[in-house]
Design an enzyme around this catalytic site. Sequence first.
Site, short mmCIF file in Angstrom:
data_model
loop_
_atom_site.label_atom_id
_atom_site.label_comp_id
_atom_site.label_asym_id
_atom_site.label_seq_id
_atom_site.Cartn_x
_atom_site.Cartn_y
_atom_site.Cartn_z
N GLY A 1 42.80 40.08 30.50
CA GLY A 1 43.12 38.71 30.19
C GLY A 1 43.66 38.99 28.40
O GLY A 1 44.27 37.74 28.04
N LYS B 1 33.43 44.48 26.10
CA LYS B 1 32.63 43.13 25.69
C LYS B 1 31.61 44.86 25.17
O LYS B 1 30.36 44.92 25.60
CB LYS B 1 32.41 43.60 27.49
N LEU B 2 31.58 45.34 24.16
CA LEU B 2 30.64 46.64 23.91
C LEU B 2 30.03 46.02 23.42
O LEU B 2 28.53 46.27 23.12
CB LEU B 2 31.35 47.61 22.72
N ASP C 1 37.39 41.99 36.13
CA ASP C 1 36.65 41.43 35.00
C ASP C 1 35.92 41.56 34.52
O ASP C 1 35.88 41.72 33.52
CB ASP C 1 35.63 40.29 36.17
N THR D 1 40.88 44.62 47.22
CA THR D 1 41.49 42.83 48.19
C THR D 1 43.03 43.46 49.02
O THR D 1 42.50 44.76 49.64
CB THR D 1 41.88 42.55 46.94
N GLY E 1 33.89 40.91 21.69
CA GLY E 1 33.76 39.55 21.31
C GLY E 1 34.34 38.56 21.95
O GLY E 1 34.96 39.41 22.95
N ASN F 1 43.13 41.93 40.06
CA ASN F 1 42.17 42.68 40.38
C ASN F 1 41.88 43.91 39.31
O ASN F 1 41.70 43.81 38.54
CB ASN F 1 42.21 42.37 41.62
N GLY G 1 41.31 35.75 38.19
CA GLY G 1 41.07 35.13 37.69
C GLY G 1 40.80 35.45 35.98
O GLY G 1 40.56 36.60 35.32
N HIS G 2 41.70 35.21 35.07
CA HIS G 2 41.55 35.41 34.00
C HIS G 2 41.15 34.80 32.67
O HIS G 2 41.85 33.56 32.99
CB HIS G 2 42.77 37.01 33.27
N THR G 3 40.09 34.88 31.54
CA THR G 3 40.47 33.55 30.89
C THR G 3 40.66 34.23 29.78
O THR G 3 40.32 35.17 28.53
CB THR G 3 38.38 33.44 30.79
#
Length: 447
Positions: free
Chosen positions: A40, A352-353, A36, A260, A437, A245, A63-65
């Site tokens: 992605g 995500k700084l 996470d 995993t 962002g 992962n 899971g990738h957004t």
Amino acid sequence: MSASATNGTHYEQLHQGRTKMYKSKVDVVLGAQWGDEGKGKVVDMLASDVDIVCRCQGGNNAGHTVVANGTEFDFHLLPSGVVNEKCVSVIGNGVVIHLPSLFDEVLKNEAKGLQHLENRLIISDRAHLVFDFHQHVDGMQEAEKGGKSLGTTKKGIGPAYSSKATRNGIRVGELLGDFNLFSEKFKSIVATHVRLFPSINVDVEAELARYKDYADKVRPYVKDTICFLHTALRNGKTILVEGANAAMLDIDFGTYPYVTSSNCSIGGVLTGLGLPPQTIGEVIGVVKAYTTRVGDGPFPTEQLNDIGDLLQTRGFEVGVTTKRKRRCGWLDIPLLKYTSLVNGYTCICLTKLDILDTLPEIKVAVAYKKPNGEKLDHFPGTIAELGNIEVEYAVLPGWQTSTEEVRNFKELPENAQSYVRLLESELSVPVRWVGVGKGRESIINVH
């Protein structure tokens, strides 16, 4: 002639006369923590400049957004680069595929605007299949562990890899071959699982009818991806690999058994795509500016307090696949040094700084210590040892101003720049990008 001179001559001879077989290299994006991290988004950013994007391991437990043109796409089996219509997406031999989930994912993302997939998705004929009974077994095994569960996604990934390792798994190519042979193998693998897990109920004939349909649906996508990729490299095509992962979930190098079932490190790229080591170019480690983890397992810098809650809330830390809240904590340098050692990162993308924008002070784990105060010079190899360490933190001043609109590194607050430089200095790996962002436009090119 002395022995050393002879050895030297042999070594020199070993490296003489090499021909350059490949005109291009394979660049790799790997998660450097527990997943996470934003891989992605990084793949989406880089995919606009490459010809081929690959998945090499894992399944729909990942899971990738990706946010593209204001639309949010969620991917589990499809490579994130699939949003770029100019590149081909490859699902390699190391991936395990639940066909119902794959086609559900295709339909959901087509409804959001994903187009022309039939011309640019290739699936390896050597990839193993995940069946519904694998998922049932996964759930049962977790339930049996009770309070000691591993926190798996219950997507059947572990049982499918178990079938592969015990040599009774079924590959995509077998589904597309003689269906009578596929039927025999399917009945055999079902019988094995029913014998081990008597409570599972499989309607064999109904499943065979279902998979006959899936054979027709998947057939246009299936190729020998090994030959395809090697031909592409010889022709100078640019290739990007998206690791699923992350390093600390690797079956060998992660916090075993809370991991995993595949190799999410650089080695999994080679075995999962059939590539030799000399084809690897850049290895990009994706690092979240703090640390998160989904599910159970040790987490040295976890914050079970207001800080953890703030990171969870501001970072929208909910699993794409599991929908579970992610556990949150401070950035962990000893962990990152370890995963960099294993993977050989050539550069870092820090994501995500902006989530740290409101904090007056920020802690960073800089060392692990034994209970007697002695610093560890290695990453603990067992969860018992990891659970017994103390964390030494550096305390840094925050910047308490929004970074979300910043698009130039030098325009970041001085304390935010110092935070990035600390990571660079500790890992001895350059930070090439910083994310502030959600969209691809929010990734700052540092150099």
